[in-house]
Design a protein around this motif. Structure first.
Motif, PDB file in Angstrom:
ATOM      1  N   LEU A  49     -41.517  22.407 -13.745  1.00  0.00           N
ATOM      2  CA  LEU A  49     -40.364  23.149 -13.327  1.00  0.00           C
ATOM      3  C   LEU A  49     -40.486  24.702 -13.508  1.00  0.00           C
ATOM      4  CD1 LEU A  49     -37.621  22.843 -12.234  1.00  0.00           C
ATOM      5  CD2 LEU A  49     -36.974  22.934 -14.767  1.00  0.00           C
ATOM      6  N   HIS A  50     -40.288  25.454 -12.882  1.00  0.00           N
ATOM      7  CA  HIS A  50     -40.379  27.169 -13.094  1.00  0.00           C
ATOM      8  C   HIS A  50     -39.518  27.436 -14.122  1.00  0.00           C
ATOM      9  CE1 HIS A  50     -40.650  31.480 -12.085  1.00  0.00           C
ATOM     10  NE2 HIS A  50     -41.623  31.087 -11.407  1.00  0.00           N
ATOM     11  N   PRO A  51     -39.990  28.342 -15.120  1.00  0.00           N
ATOM     12  CA  PRO A  51     -39.164  28.846 -16.177  1.00  0.00           C
ATOM     13  C   PRO A  51     -37.900  29.264 -15.596  1.00  0.00           C
ATOM     14  CG  PRO A  51     -41.332  29.757 -16.500  1.00  0.00           C
ATOM     15  CD  PRO A  51     -41.473  28.906 -15.112  1.00  0.00           C
ATOM     16  N   ASP A  52     -37.747  30.263 -14.461  1.00  0.00           N
ATOM     17  CA  ASP A  52     -36.327  30.803 -14.045  1.00  0.00           C
ATOM     18  C   ASP A  52     -35.582  29.831 -13.797  1.00  0.00           C
ATOM     19  OD1 ASP A  52     -37.327  33.208 -14.758  1.00  0.00           O
ATOM     20  OD2 ASP A  52     -37.909  33.623 -12.362  1.00  0.00           O
ATOM     21  N   ARG A  99     -38.613  12.828 -13.387  1.00  0.00           N
ATOM     22  CA  ARG A  99     -39.028  12.743 -11.940  1.00  0.00           C
ATOM     23  C   ARG A  99     -38.671  14.013 -11.390  1.00  0.00           C
ATOM     24  NH1 ARG A  99     -39.201   8.979  -7.652  1.00  0.00           N
ATOM     25  NH2 ARG A  99     -38.531   9.573  -5.747  1.00  0.00           N
ATOM     26  N   GLY A 100     -39.892  14.391 -10.669  1.00  0.00           N
ATOM     27  CA  GLY A 100     -39.839  15.853  -9.987  1.00  0.00           C
ATOM     28  C   GLY A 100     -38.694  15.843  -8.746  1.00  0.00           C
ATOM     29  N   LYS A 101     -38.444  17.012  -8.326  1.00  0.00           N
ATOM     30  CA  LYS A 101     -37.744  17.214  -7.271  1.00  0.00           C
ATOM     31  C   LYS A 101     -38.479  17.335  -5.938  1.00  0.00           C
ATOM     32  CE  LYS A 101     -33.995  17.328 -10.009  1.00  0.00           C
ATOM     33  NZ  LYS A 101     -33.174  16.245  -9.998  1.00  0.00           N
ATOM     34  N   ALA A 102     -39.550  17.295  -5.875  1.00  0.00           N
ATOM     35  CA  ALA A 102     -40.187  17.349  -4.639  1.00  0.00           C
ATOM     36  C   ALA A 102     -39.975  16.207  -3.680  1.00  0.00           C
ATOM     37  CB  ALA A 102     -41.674  17.292  -4.838  1.00  0.00           C
ATOM     38  N   ASP A 145     -45.189  10.806  -9.071  1.00  0.00           N
ATOM     39  CA  ASP A 145     -44.994  10.854 -10.800  1.00  0.00           C
ATOM     40  C   ASP A 145     -46.449  10.769 -11.375  1.00  0.00           C
ATOM     41  OD1 ASP A 145     -42.202  11.069 -10.295  1.00  0.00           O
ATOM     42  OD2 ASP A 145     -41.908   9.015 -10.081  1.00  0.00           O
ATOM     43  N   ASN A 146     -47.476  10.833 -10.723  1.00  0.00           N
ATOM     44  CA  ASN A 146     -48.590  10.683 -11.616  1.00  0.00           C
ATOM     45  C   ASN A 146     -49.033  12.328 -11.945  1.00  0.00           C
ATOM     46  OD1 ASN A 146     -51.084   9.885 -12.364  1.00  0.00           O
ATOM     47  ND2 ASN A 146     -52.206   9.530 -10.255  1.00  0.00           N
ATOM     48  N   HIS A 147     -48.286  12.625 -13.060  1.00  0.00           N
ATOM     49  CA  HIS A 147     -48.588  13.953 -13.817  1.00  0.00           C
ATOM     50  C   HIS A 147     -47.970  13.652 -15.243  1.00  0.00           C
ATOM     51  CE1 HIS A 147     -44.201  14.971 -13.413  1.00  0.00           C
ATOM     52  NE2 HIS A 147     -44.223  14.454 -12.278  1.00  0.00           N
ATOM     53  N   GLN A 148     -48.452  14.584 -15.917  1.00  0.00           N
ATOM     54  CA  GLN A 148     -47.943  14.512 -17.426  1.00  0.00           C
ATOM     55  C   GLN A 148     -47.024  15.575 -17.872  1.00  0.00           C
ATOM     56  OE1 GLN A 148     -49.673  12.529 -19.491  1.00  0.00           O
ATOM     57  NE2 GLN A 148     -50.626  11.750 -17.552  1.00  0.00           N
ATOM     58  N   TRP A 149     -46.350  16.426 -16.737  1.00  0.00           N
ATOM     59  CA  TRP A 149     -45.265  17.300 -17.141  1.00  0.00           C
ATOM     60  C   TRP A 149     -44.014  16.547 -17.629  1.00  0.00           C
ATOM     61  CZ3 TRP A 149     -47.416  21.619 -17.521  1.00  0.00           C
ATOM     62  CH2 TRP A 149     -48.417  21.789 -16.684  1.00  0.00           C
ATOM     63  N   LEU A 150     -43.651  17.184 -18.819  1.00  0.00           N
ATOM     64  CA  LEU A 150     -42.042  16.561 -19.132  1.00  0.00           C
ATOM     65  C   LEU A 150     -41.154  17.102 -18.522  1.00  0.00           C
ATOM     66  CD1 LEU A 150     -41.172  14.737 -21.557  1.00  0.00           C
ATOM     67  CD2 LEU A 150     -40.927  16.771 -22.877  1.00  0.00           C
ATOM     68  N   PHE A 151     -41.311  18.165 -17.825  1.00  0.00           N
ATOM     69  CA  PHE A 151     -40.127  18.698 -17.115  1.00  0.00           C
ATOM     70  C   PHE A 151     -40.717  19.152 -15.580  1.00  0.00           C
ATOM     71  CE2 PHE A 151     -38.874  19.615 -21.191  1.00  0.00           C
ATOM     72  CZ  PHE A 151     -37.589  19.587 -21.309  1.00  0.00           C
ATOM     73  N   PRO A 152     -40.934  18.156 -14.799  1.00  0.00           N
ATOM     74  CA  PRO A 152     -41.317  18.264 -13.456  1.00  0.00           C
ATOM     75  C   PRO A 152     -40.451  19.090 -12.509  1.00  0.00           C
ATOM     76  CG  PRO A 152     -40.594  15.956 -13.649  1.00  0.00           C
ATOM     77  CD  PRO A 152     -40.485  16.636 -15.101  1.00  0.00           C
ATOM     78  N   GLY A 153     -40.964  20.021 -11.639  1.00  0.00           N
ATOM     79  CA  GLY A 153     -40.297  20.749 -10.698  1.00  0.00           C
ATOM     80  C   GLY A 153     -40.284  20.396  -9.374  1.00  0.00           C
TER      81      GLY A 153
END
Length: 839
Positions: A769-772, A745-748, A754-762
């Motif tokens: 999620l940003h690498p930093d 679950r993203g932090k937005a 949640d309609n996206h494929q990212w394993l690490f949502p930002g």
């Protein structure tokens, strides 16, 4: 101290209607409009209307009993009602003489108001006394200069024109003044003979009353001085307040002397019932408890429906019978008496109008706590001024326990701004849906959010145009509280207003020119996540715009053309061909190369060297400047040399050390791994990301780029695609991966989806999620990302050939060979191990 808000009684919120209804029951034949007009004529302020309404609610018989038990407003109201044809109401009469009088303010021992004549008789003013001149015992008609009684036949100072005496005293101070003008001013200001006589005596005894000492004189002396000063009589000085030293009207008394209203209010400062701050009293609630100015303005009984915007909010002005809030009130234009600019000013109809900025500057003083000179935000218990920061009372919240600014008070203690919204004691019914909840402007958050959104997106015609409906639906899907907080901010409302002012459908081109750029990027990403805008490589788009800005800094057009060719065919063409979006680190690396190339051209120009005449010695000297920044221009120089723009020149590859930052000992890596595998207090995101670093040597950039499609399930196995070939994931990491797929679950908070494929949502809707941010999360868990990754790659390279390492872990073959060499693994060890397994 308990300040739980209670619904204000109706005589506080709608006093005119309450009074009209009560009178209507007594006088049914009178029209309600006539009664309301009579009430408005009697009561000139909201405070007076509330006082009258409360008196009639508590005792309606005040209209018919004829007794002076209520406030004087009842007498005036009854008299006006009788003039309009009322027959049932009875005019109150003096309990002493039984006559109705216009002025009955003082009360007798029974609490009844009596007329002036009866009050003077009761105080013995009309008692016969011996005349100081003739000795006859008569009722005193006047008093001489020593305060002794005089009868009517023996007036003090017979034959003396006291107006002329006053004029002569003024002429002594201002010799150039016109005596005729002075006589007219004195006559119009001091109208009674006895008062003129007393003023003449005071000016003869103390001529300094005209030159600044009037604060110690009588009120009639101060009125005369103010009148003379208003007519520019030279030499006459308006007195200053003896407490604050400001030149103001001294119409109050404090500490036994005349003072201005500000000092009088400050002397009466007490602790506000609502906010708990010690401030001057502005009003009292229906229970008689004191309220400061801020709490009075926000009190429920002072709120109403604004006639302009229609919101239920604090009403600032009711001039002309039209209630207006602070946002809809138009401050009249005038020439500010302080700065001299023509702008909106308070007190525009007075002699000293002031604009809002000058009003704030006037209210500055040295803070009694921090000693900084700032705008007065409150006062302490002793009445000393405090700045806004020091005036805020900070206490532990009785709900969350955090020490924060006090926003409310209940029986259990203080409440912070966050907890007061969830406190049922501060809930009120919503004006739209009727739900009992925390409300602003009369509306709960669920009802207020769509109204604010529609108002922000409304065009000149007042409605939301059809092209903006997808934008509205995307934003309306957010949490109402988050949406309200974003819309009321200046940047959020300004961004929506610009979208409403644009023409045509919303496209990516619409956002290219919007400012501020940060808010535009966030809103663009939100609309992309909800399908309103098509997907776009935002890193590549921002990089292209940044190129245009940086190239404008290059003055030489030939050099600028050369740089544009390098950017277009070296970086942009490669990024546009890529099947994946540009990562933040890749964009940052390209920016570093471009800036280094621009600095190289500027450095050559500062040495008087044309870039076409650059030599290898120049490049060597450029690289000797220190650091790695000069070497970043290596790609640009190589591209120019390959295309014949420069000679056979090159920037050498910076020497890389064979040493890599690794963990101090291998056991440290396994201790961290065991913690991530078995510590269930950690979040699944942190556990999976940390294990990918420590076991498989994955970088933060590669981890955040993983999607749910990279997690493969085949029968009872779980595989993860890191390189060309999926990698078998053992237990318990396989269960963590499946859990992460199910619970990600993203932090937005605004525009969450949640309609996206990212394993690490930002933190942005539909974005990874940003690498930093991921690296910081791992560092907070004491996991060294770089050292842990290097150690994992070193250990894996020691047990498998470079080709297998590259295919399984997703690194290049060149990098895999370098790690294999660093690990010191023989090239035939892996083949021998495989052969042994087959036998």
């Amino acid at each position: 101290m308990t300040t739980e808000p209670v619904a204000a009684p109706r005589f506080m919120t709608d006093p005119v209607s309450v009074i009209t209804e009560i009178i209507g029951e007594v006088e049914p034949h009178l029209d309600s409009a006539v009664i309301a007009a009579a009430v408005q004529e009697v009561t000139r302020s909201r405070t007076a209307r509330r006082r009258l309404a409360r008196a009639l609610v508590e005792k309606p018989s005040l209209l018919t009993c004829g007794r002076t038990e209520g406030p004087p407003l009842v007498d005036t109201l009854v008299r006006i009602l009788l003039e309009h044809g009322a027959v049932e109401v009875v005019a109150p009469c003096c309990p002493g003489c039984g006559k109705p009088a216009k002025q009955m303010s003082t009360r007798d021992e029974n609490g009844l108001r009596r007329c002036v004549t009866c009050d003077n008789n009761a105080r013995g003013i009309f008692t016969a006394r011996p005349c100081a001149s003739c000795g006859r015992v008569l009722r005193p008609q006047a008093y001489d200069r020593q305060g002794r009684p005089r009868c009517g036949q023996c007036p003090p100072d017979p034959g003396v024109d006291h107006v002329e005496v006053i004029v002569d005293a003024i002429v002594v101070v201002s010799p150039a003044a016109d005596p005729v003008l002075l006589r007219g001013l004195v006559t119009s200001t001091v109208r009674q003979a006895a008062r003129r006589r007393q003023v003449a005596w005071d000016l003869q005894d103390r001529p300094d009353l005209l030159t600044g000492a009037a604060a110690s004189g009588s009120p009639i002396i101060r009125r005369l001085v103010a009148m003379l000063a208003a007519h520019k009589v030279d030499g006459v000085v308006v007195p200053q307040c003896p407490l604050c030293g400001m030149t103001r009207e001294l119409n109050c008394r404090s500490q036994g002397q005349a003072c201005c209203n500000s000092c009088y209010q400050n002397a009466r400062a007490t602790r506000c019932t609502h906010c708990g701050q010690v401030q001057p009293i502005a009003a009292r609630d229906h229970d008689g408890k004191p309220l400061c100015w801020s709490c009075t303005r926000q009190a429920e009984f002072n709120k109403g429906v604004c006639s302009d915007c229609g919101r239920f909010t604090a009403i600032i002005t009711r001039r002309g019978g039209t209630p207006l809030c602070s946002d809809c009130r138009e401050i009249p234009m005038a020439w500010c008496s302080v700065c001299g600019d023509y702008k909106p000013c308070y007190g525009a109809d007075t002699a000293t109008p002031r604009c809002p900025n000058c009003c704030q500057r006037v209210r500055t003083a040295q803070c009694a706590r921090c000693s900084r000179t700032r705008r007065i935000g409150g006062r302490d218990a002793a009445g000393n001024p405090l700045c806004g920061n020091c005036a805020c009372r900070r206490e532990p919240c009785c709900r969350c326990g955090r020490v924060r600014q006090v926003s409310g008070q209940i029986a259990d203690g203080a409440l912070c701004w966050t907890c007061i919204k969830t406190e049922p004691a501060y809930w009120n019914p919503c004006l739209d849906c009727g739900t009992l909840a925390w409300r602003r402007h009369g509306l709960c958050t669920d009802c207020r959010a769509p109204k604010l959104l529609d108002a922000a997106l409304a065009g000149p015609e007042g409605g939301v145009r059809e092209d903006l409906l997808p934008v509205r639906h995307a934003l309306a899907a957010s949490n109402p509280a988050t949406l309200v907080e974003w819309v009321v901010r200046r940047r959020g409302s300004a961004m929506l207003s610009r979208l409403a002012a644009a023409d045509g459908p919303i496209t990516h081109d619409t956002f290219d020119g919007l400012e501020p750029a940060g808010s535009a990027r966030f809103l663009r990403q939100l609309l992309m996540a909800h399908g309103v805008l098509p997907s776009r490589d935002l890193q590549l788009h921002n990089l292209t715009r940044w190129f245009d800005i940086k190239l404008a800094e290059v003055e030489d057009p030939e050099a600028r053309r050369l740089l544009r060719g390098y950017l277009t065919w070296t970086h942009l063409a490669r990024l546009r061909r890529s099947a994946t979006f540009t990562t933040p680190y890749a964009a940052a690396s390209i920016r570093g190369e471009v800036k280094s190339a621009i600095k190289l051209l500027a450095w050559l120009g500062s040495r008087g060297r044309d870039w076409r005449e650059c030599t290898q010695a120049d490049l060597d000297e450029w690289c000797m400047r220190g650091g790695r920044a000069p070497y970043r221009a290596r790609s640009f120089v190589a591209w120019c040399a390959d295309r014949g723009h420069l000679g056979d020149l090159a920037i050498a590859t910076p020497r890389q050390s064979d040493r890599r930052e690794i963990l101090n000992h291998d056991e440290q890596r396994w201790e961290l791994t065991r913690r991530l595998l078995h510590d269930k207090t950690l979040t699944t995101i942190d556990r999976v990301a940390g294990l990918l670093v420590l076991l498989y040597g994955q970088s933060a950039t590669r981890i955040v780029a993983l999607t749910t499609d990279d997690v493969l399930r085949a029968e009872d196995q779980v595989k993860l695609r890191l390189g060309r070939h999926p990698l078998h994931i053992p237990s318990p990491l396989d269960g963590m991966l499946l859990e992460l797929v199910a619970t990600r679950r993203g932090k937005a908070s605004l525009g969450h989806t949640d309609n996206h494929q990212w394993l690490f949502p930002g933190g942005w809707p539909g974005a990874a999620l940003h690498p930093d941010a991921l690296a910081k999360r791992l560092r907070d868990l004491d996991i060294p990302v770089r050292a842990g990754r290097n150690t994992a790659l070193m250990e894996n390279a020691a047990t498998m050939p470079a080709k297998a390492l590259a295919d399984l872990l997703g690194i290049s073959v060149t990098s895999a060979v370098r790690w294999t060499n660093l690990a010191g693994a023989p090239t035939d060890a892996y083949a021998a191990e495989v052969a042994r397994r087959r036998t």
